[in-house]
Design an enzyme around this catalytic site. Sequence first.
Site, PDB file in Angstrom:
ATOM      1  N   GLU A   1      -7.652  14.308  20.471  1.00  0.00           N
ATOM      2  CA  GLU A   1      -8.319  15.526  20.040  1.00  0.00           C
ATOM      3  C   GLU A   1      -9.378  15.156  19.009  1.00  0.00           C
ATOM      4  O   GLU A   1      -9.141  14.341  18.119  1.00  0.00           O
ATOM      5  CB  GLU A   1      -7.314  16.496  19.433  1.00  0.00           C
TER       6      GLU A   1
ATOM      7  N   ASP B   1      -2.413  13.984  20.132  1.00  0.00           N
ATOM      8  CA  ASP B   1      -2.747  15.091  19.235  1.00  0.00           C
ATOM      9  C   ASP B   1      -2.300  14.626  17.852  1.00  0.00           C
ATOM     10  O   ASP B   1      -1.116  14.703  17.517  1.00  0.00           O
ATOM     11  CB  ASP B   1      -2.017  16.371  19.649  1.00  0.00           C
TER      12      ASP B   1
ATOM     13  N   ASP C   1       2.600  20.208  19.621  1.00  0.00           N
ATOM     14  CA  ASP C   1       1.844  18.956  19.533  1.00  0.00           C
ATOM     15  C   ASP C   1       2.014  18.135  20.811  1.00  0.00           C
ATOM     16  O   ASP C   1       1.082  17.464  21.259  1.00  0.00           O
ATOM     17  CB  ASP C   1       2.327  18.135  18.333  1.00  0.00           C
TER      18      ASP C   1
END
Length: 189
Positions: free
Chosen positions: A67, A7, A140
């Site tokens: 992501e 992420d 995160d």
Amino acid sequence: MVVLGIDPGSITTGYAFLDNSGSSFRVLEYGTLHAPATHALEDRLLHIVSELEKLIDRYHPKALAMEGVFFAKNAKSALVLGHIRGAVLVACRKHGMTFNEYPPKVVKQSVTGNGAASKEQVANMVFARLGIESSDLPLDASDALAIAFTHCTPAPLAVALKGRGKPSKKKASVQQWKDLIEKMGGVIP
């Protein structure tokens, strides 16, 4: 196979190493890499990549799941995030890893069944699905776990449609939908 979930963030980057070699998942490690906002961008990039490469050398992942890009209101923030993503991609490619990206909505759908789930709902569900204690780490880290989990558990529709060649504009037949629902464990009246 070990999967690295990322992420990306310019200050806090979440990471997760998930092994799906057997019939179940095993979380090897997850956490965050923190690069202080007071440092120059190039120093933050260097720090993130250096720390990430140490982890890659420890776990030898075969795939990177990250992501996907989202549209930011602030162009400068989007540009900085692009630099982080690029640095992570280069580091992982140097180590021979394959790459897949997943939009946030797809990750939320995969983990919770709801593409509009909150980050907290995603965190709670990914911890439950992977059988680990919830953590007080930043979101995160749990997002990175969710991204790795999504890579390891393709959506049933994607699996059902895999190998059909180019996507067509033809609508699925009623029988194809029934077959898909049954594959997913649903009951058809």
